[in-house]
Write an enzyme that holds these catalytic residues in place. Structure first.
Site, PDB file in Angstrom:
ATOM      1  CG  ASP A   1      -3.129  -7.156   1.087  1.00 35.04           C
ATOM      2  OD1 ASP A   1      -3.634  -7.900   0.223  1.00 35.04           O
ATOM      3  OD2 ASP A   1      -2.280  -7.552   1.905  1.00 35.04           O
TER       4      ASP A   1
ATOM      5  CG  HIS B   1      -6.950 -10.843  -0.664  1.00 30.92           C
ATOM      6  ND1 HIS B   1      -6.368 -11.992  -1.140  1.00 30.92           N
ATOM      7  CD2 HIS B   1      -5.944  -9.953  -0.477  1.00 30.92           C
ATOM      8  CE1 HIS B   1      -5.055 -11.823  -1.227  1.00 30.92           C
ATOM      9  NE2 HIS B   1      -4.775 -10.578  -0.828  1.00 30.92           N
TER      10      HIS B   1
ATOM     11  N   GLY C   1      -6.207 -17.833   6.555  1.00 33.36           N
ATOM     12  CA  GLY C   1      -6.188 -19.247   6.862  1.00 33.36           C
ATOM     13  C   GLY C   1      -4.862 -19.714   7.421  1.00 33.36           C
ATOM     14  CD  GLU C   2      -2.051 -16.441   6.181  1.00 34.23           C
ATOM     15  OE1 GLU C   2      -1.620 -15.813   5.214  1.00 34.23           O
ATOM     16  OE2 GLU C   2      -3.172 -16.227   6.692  1.00 34.23           O
TER      17      GLU C   2
ATOM     18  CG  HIS D   1       2.821  -6.916   0.266  1.00 35.15           C
ATOM     19  ND1 HIS D   1       1.579  -6.334   0.420  1.00 35.15           N
ATOM     20  CD2 HIS D   1       2.589  -8.189  -0.145  1.00 35.15           C
ATOM     21  CE1 HIS D   1       0.640  -7.225   0.113  1.00 35.15           C
ATOM     22  NE2 HIS D   1       1.227  -8.347  -0.237  1.00 35.15           N
TER      23      HIS D   1
END
Length: 401
Positions: A288, A66, A72-73, A227
């Protein structure tokens, strides 16, 4: 004049073990691999690197990063930071693929593409996927096929989300249409056109992908699920996916909470998958990097959040070899040749004449990184950066202002 570098006397892993070799690179290309290479023209501007006592391996291909942050969760304050050049180079990553995740509103494809170009200018090879967790996919041109054909850096789609409460809960028909568009776009552009799939901890596991190909001309190789080490059930489903011909990806960034609650460490997952008879070319690891690593309660409430680290990719390689006794060539395959192949990056992931000049020198006793060469340029030497990102401050010049 192109830079010429001669690496002498290293143990070469291509990632297959080739023994002690010399390697010559000219500009961005590997020009020769042989025993006792000698250059007759002593007037050439040649940099000679002593590789004795070290392992010469391909640069790592990190298939899920990323670049511009994610998350932002937990609201705006939990948006994670962008990746910097040395986050990648100090981890041995010379090729990185950028993606969007949950948030495709405050994180945009145009921003992702701009960051990919910036990192490319600074020194590493970069690519992107179009889309995000959401289906229908957000694109730059208006559709997936056009993005793949018209935008050089876009090589696939994703990461679309399945089996996750943060997904858009796509139908099987919607997943099929994404895969079909990616396949056609990839064919016409000469790219991989793979669909990167974020797989959550939902009970459906990988079944949506099996259902998507059933009764169609699509194959499981069109999908690249990640994942897969999230929990034991998903790991076992991943083995079945690989046995059916697919490639599966294990995530190296993790948290103590996740490991305590059933996640399989990536290095252990590789060792177990190999022991189960899966080919190393069907197994990959990705960092990730700079993603959020949220911790949710069973009812979906956010309990905490950490940030993924690109450096975890190299750490997982070390752990696979030194802790879990995975053969070095097999472990290297999962972070070099295998991800390059599934992504359709034919010039990456291997040390061979004509391939891109992306490589690492590792210290043989602990696999720590000594030297990083990307696109024929030395970015790390003696474990320290020689090249920094535009807005990174070399430690010796930092003022704290």
């Amino acid at each position: 004049m192109e830079q010429i570098i001669l690496i002498k006397g290293a143990q070469l892993y291509a990632p297959t073990a080739l023994g002690t070799k010399d390697l010559l690179l000219a500009g961005n290309t590997i020009a020769a691999i042989a025993d006792n290479l000698m250059l007759n023209d002593t007037n050439l501007p040649i940099t000679v690197i002593d590789g004795s006592g070290k392992l010469l391996v391909p640069g790592f291909v990190d298939s899920l990063v990323h670049y511009i942050g994610g998350g932002g969760e937990g609201g705006f304050a939990t948006r994670t930071p962008e990746m910097q050049l040395t986050d990648a180079t100090l981890a041995g990553v010379t090729t990185a693929i950028g993606v969007l995740g949950t948030d495709a509103t405050t994180r945009t494809l145009s921003n992702l593409l701009a960051k990919a170009h910036a990192l490319d200018i600074e020194g590493i090879s970069t690519y992107c996927h179009t889309g995000s967790y959401e289906i229908p996919c957000r694109t730059l041109t208006g559709n997936i096929t056009d993005d793949l054909i018209l935008i050089d850096k876009i090589i696939g789609v994703g990461e679309i989300a399945i089996s996750d409460h943060r997904s858009s809960q796509p139908t099987i028909s919607e997943i099929r249409k994404v895969a079909a568009a990616a396949r056609v776009g990839g064919m016409l552009a000469g790219k991989g056109g793979v669909v990167s799939v974020h797989v959550g901890s939902g009970n459906s596991l990988l079944q949506p992908l099996f259902d998507a190909v059933a009764g169609t001309e699509l194959s499981l190789s069109q999908f690249y699920p990640t994942h897969i080490n999230r929990n034991e059930a998903l790991f076992n489903a991943g083995l079945e996916f690989a046995r059916a011909g697919g490639v599966i990806d294990f995530t190296t960034s993790t948290t103590a909470y996740d490991l305590q609650h059933g996640e399989v460490a990536a290095a252990a997952a590789v060792a177990r998958a190999l022991a189960a008879g899966i080919s190393p070319t069907q197994l990959t690891m990705s960092s990730d990097g700079n993603a959020s690593l949220p911790i949710f309660s069973p009812d979906g409430r956010l309990l905490g959040l950490e940030v993924g680290a690109v450096r975890s990719l190299h750490q997982a390689l070390q752990s696979a070899v030194l802790e879990f006794q995975v053969p070095l060539s097999a472990a290297l395959t999962t972070v070099t040749q295998a991800p390059a192949q599934v992504l359709g990056l034919k010039q990456k992931g291997q040390l061979a004449v004509g391939k891109d000049a992306d490589m690492l020198l590792l210290n043989s006793h602990d696999l720590s990184i000594d030297t990083v060469i990307a696109k024929g340029r030395c970015l790390v030497k003696d474990g320290r950066p020689r090249v920094y990102g535009t807005f990174e401050k070399p430690q010796q010049f930092a003022t704290g202002g």
